[in-house]
Every structure is written in C-alpha cells, then in structure tokens.
Design a protein around this motif. Structure first.
Motif, short mmCIF file in Angstrom:
data_model
loop_
_atom_site.label_atom_id
_atom_site.label_comp_id
_atom_site.label_asym_id
_atom_site.label_seq_id
_atom_site.Cartn_x
_atom_site.Cartn_y
_atom_site.Cartn_z
N VAL A 298 17.35 57.79 41.25
CA VAL A 298 17.77 56.39 41.10
C VAL A 298 16.61 55.62 40.50
CG1 VAL A 298 18.55 54.31 42.26
CG2 VAL A 298 19.29 56.55 43.10
N THR A 299 16.82 55.15 39.29
CA THR A 299 15.78 54.39 38.59
C THR A 299 16.12 52.92 38.61
OG1 THR A 299 16.89 54.57 36.47
CG2 THR A 299 15.39 56.36 37.08
N PRO A 300 15.11 52.07 38.40
CA PRO A 300 15.39 50.63 38.34
C PRO A 300 16.44 50.29 37.29
CG PRO A 300 13.06 51.01 38.57
CD PRO A 300 13.67 52.36 38.34
N ALA A 301 16.41 51.02 36.15
CA ALA A 301 17.36 50.73 35.07
C ALA A 301 18.78 51.03 35.52
CB ALA A 301 17.00 51.55 33.85
N LYS A 302 18.96 52.18 36.23
CA LYS A 302 20.31 52.54 36.69
C LYS A 302 20.83 51.53 37.71
CE LYS A 302 20.06 57.57 35.97
NZ LYS A 302 20.11 58.88 36.65
N LEU A 303 19.94 51.12 38.62
CA LEU A 303 20.36 50.16 39.63
C LEU A 303 20.68 48.81 39.01
CD1 LEU A 303 20.87 49.52 42.58
CD2 LEU A 303 18.43 49.00 42.84
N ALA A 304 19.85 48.38 38.07
CA ALA A 304 20.09 47.10 37.39
C ALA A 304 21.40 47.13 36.62
CB ALA A 304 18.93 46.78 36.46
N GLU B 127 40.02 42.87 40.18
CA GLU B 127 39.51 42.98 41.56
C GLU B 127 39.20 44.43 41.92
OE1 GLU B 127 42.71 41.08 43.57
OE2 GLU B 127 41.75 39.09 43.57
N LYS B 128 40.04 45.34 41.43
CA LYS B 128 39.80 46.76 41.67
C LYS B 128 38.53 47.20 40.95
CE LYS B 128 41.81 51.36 41.04
NZ LYS B 128 42.94 52.14 40.50
N GLU B 129 38.37 46.75 39.71
CA GLU B 129 37.19 47.08 38.92
C GLU B 129 35.93 46.54 39.60
OE1 GLU B 129 35.28 45.84 34.58
OE2 GLU B 129 37.46 45.81 34.86
N LYS B 130 36.01 45.32 40.15
CA LYS B 130 34.86 44.75 40.85
C LYS B 130 34.52 45.57 42.09
CE LYS B 130 31.74 42.20 42.71
NZ LYS B 130 32.02 41.00 43.48
N GLY B 131 35.55 45.99 42.80
CA GLY B 131 35.31 46.78 44.00
C GLY B 131 34.62 48.09 43.68
N GLU B 132 35.07 48.73 42.60
CA GLU B 132 34.46 50.01 42.20
C GLU B 132 33.02 49.81 41.75
OE1 GLU B 132 37.13 51.36 39.23
OE2 GLU B 132 38.60 52.16 40.66
N ALA B 133 32.76 48.76 40.94
CA ALA B 133 31.41 48.49 40.44
C ALA B 133 30.46 48.12 41.57
CB ALA B 133 31.45 47.38 39.38
N LEU C 254 27.01 45.48 36.06
CA LEU C 254 28.44 45.80 35.96
C LEU C 254 29.23 45.09 37.07
CD1 LEU C 254 28.39 49.60 35.08
CD2 LEU C 254 29.08 47.71 33.59
N ALA C 255 28.66 45.06 38.28
CA ALA C 255 29.33 44.38 39.39
C ALA C 255 29.41 42.87 39.13
CB ALA C 255 28.60 44.65 40.70
N ASP C 256 28.31 42.29 38.61
CA ASP C 256 28.32 40.86 38.30
C ASP C 256 29.34 40.55 37.20
OD1 ASP C 256 26.39 40.47 40.18
OD2 ASP C 256 24.72 40.43 38.75
N PHE C 257 29.38 41.45 36.19
CA PHE C 257 30.31 41.23 35.08
C PHE C 257 31.76 41.36 35.58
CE2 PHE C 257 32.74 42.67 31.34
CZ PHE C 257 32.50 41.59 30.50
N ALA C 258 31.98 42.30 36.50
CA ALA C 258 33.32 42.45 37.07
C ALA C 258 33.73 41.19 37.83
CB ALA C 258 33.36 43.67 37.99
#
Length: 270
Positions: A46-52, A22-28, A57-61
């Motif tokens: 901020v590039t599309p690749a960085k944002l994606a 949950e902490k990892e998800k919050g950070e991501a 990472l947030a979805d994976f978290a």
C-alpha cells in the motif's frame, strides 16, 4: 460524443442513475477504507499514491451522487410540469366537451317516471284510505246498535293503521309515494352503483340537492324555471321553494328579511 440533457431523463431513469452513483460511492469508499486498514497493518504494497487515488475515487463518487441528486430533482420538476400542462389541457378539453344534453334528457326521463310512480302510488293510497274511512263509519253504526266488532266478525273486513284487512287475505298495506320513490331509486342503483351513504346524503336535503344541480346545469334550470305568470300565482311557500331550488323567474331575488317584517321598526324610525 453526445450527452443526455438533465431534462431528458425520466424520474425513473434519474433514480436508477442515483442508485448506481450511490453503489459506486460505496464500492470506492470500501476500497479506500480497506487500503487504509492495510496500511495500518504495515502492508508494504500500500503506497501513498494508491491510497490517495482510492480516496480521490471515493470523493469523486460523492460528487457523482450530488450530480445524480440534482438530475433527479430536475427530472421530477420537468415531469411534474409536463403532467401539470397535460392536466390543464385535459381540463380545458373537459370544459369544451361537457354537454349537458344527454344528462338533462336522462333527468327528464327519470322525473317523468317518478311523476308517474307518484300518481299511481297516490291513487292506490287514496283508495285504501277511502275504504278505511267507510269501514270506520260503518263500525260506528254497528256500535250504535250494540254490535261492535260485527263488521270484522261477520263480514271479514277491518281497518288498520298500516292498511286494510280482509279475513283470509294478505293485508293491503299503505305505501307512501315517498317510500316507493326511494325504493325505486334503490332498486335502480343497487349497492354496486351508489352506496346507501351517498343516497342518504343526497336525499337528506332534496331541495338543496336540486338547487345544486340547477346551479351546475343552467340549461336544465332554464327549462324548469317558473314563468313570471306562474310566479305571480304562487303562494309564499311555493315561491320560497322555487327560490331555494333556483327555479324562480330570472331577476327574482329572495326577499329582505327586514322588509318581510315592517312592524319591527328600529328605535330611530319610531
């Protein structure tokens, strides 16, 4: 590389893993939200690749949270099953180890002590009552000769509903055997061993309490069970008491209420 099985985790470990996910998800999610906001502000870095990548990472978290929750559920189920199995084993061992011998011996000793107390108490009460009866009889004689109260006035003795009075001395107070038994039990238990409520509940229906104990301890009931010969000499009240306290001879059952009143015939039988 070895992996830890879901059932290898304790519930505490699984909760720690869930908290970490949950902490990892919050950070991501915080990183992805920050990049998105910078993009809205026109940040060229901020590039599309960085944002994606940040959103991935947030979805994976989030998936890791789901995995951690499932592991926690499995760990709790495994722990619960293990504790249930241990509890069942302990209960079976309790049945094996439950020896009524020491308990029955202690009950026998206590019963003998109570019986001795009752004998002493009743002997004392009988003596007090005997003196009071003699006082009453002699008071009647003094009244007949016109000197009521002379026994107390000149001889210093008088009867009282609660005992015997001798002038200049503490009253000899009548104490019933039941009172003394209750006092002895309370002295033995104190407030730290048995509460007044527990004692009141047990003594409120002593016959029912005795019957419950006899049912739970067949060996004790067998020891104190009346013989068929004793049963044959007992009155109905004594037999009813023996039945209610499970001390009747083996095979004896409570009489059918209908058979106890044969004159209450039904209309068909008249």
């Amino acid at each position: 590389m070895s992996t830890t099985s879901t059932t290898d985790l304790t519930p505490a470990q699984a909760r720690e893993a869930l908290a970490a996910a949950e902490k990892e998800k919050g950070e991501a999610q915080g990183l992805a939200d920050a990049l998105a906001e910078r993009a809205r502000d026109g940040d060229p870095d901020v590039t599309p690749a960085k944002l994606a990548e940040a959103r991935q990472l947030a979805d994976f978290a989030e998936l890791r949270i789901t995995a951690a929750e499932r592991k926690l559920t499995a760990a709790e189920a495994a722990d619960r099953a293990a504790r249930a199995e241990q509890l069942a084993a302990d209960a079976r061992q309790l049945v094996t180890d439950d020896d009524h011998g020491p308990l029955a011996e202690a009950i026998r000793d206590a019963a003998a002590a109570v019986n001795a107390l009752i004998d002493v108490a009743q002997a004392r009460s009988n003596r007090i009552r005997s003196i009071n009866q003699r006082i009453r009889a002699l008071e009647g004689e003094f009244e007949q000769v016109g000197a009521p109260g002379d026994l107390a006035l000149h001889h210093g003795v008088a009867r009282h509903p609660e005992g015997t009075i001798v002038t200049g001395q503490p009253m000899v107070t009548l104490l019933s055997a039941a009172e003394l038994v209750a006092a002895a039990v309370r002295l033995a238990t104190g407030q730290d061993k048995l509460s007044e409520g527990e004692l009141s509940q047990a003594f409120d229906g002593p016959d029912a309490t005795l019957g419950r104990v006899m049912k739970a301890m067949p060996s004790l009931a067998e020891e104190w069970r009346h013989s068929p010969e004793e049963w044959a000499c007992m009155g109905r009240s004594a037999q009813a008491h023996a039945l209610s306290t499970r001390r009747a001879p083996v095979g004896v059952k409570a009489p059918d209420p209908a058979s106890a009143h044969p004159h209450h015939a039904t209309r068909e039988g008249r």
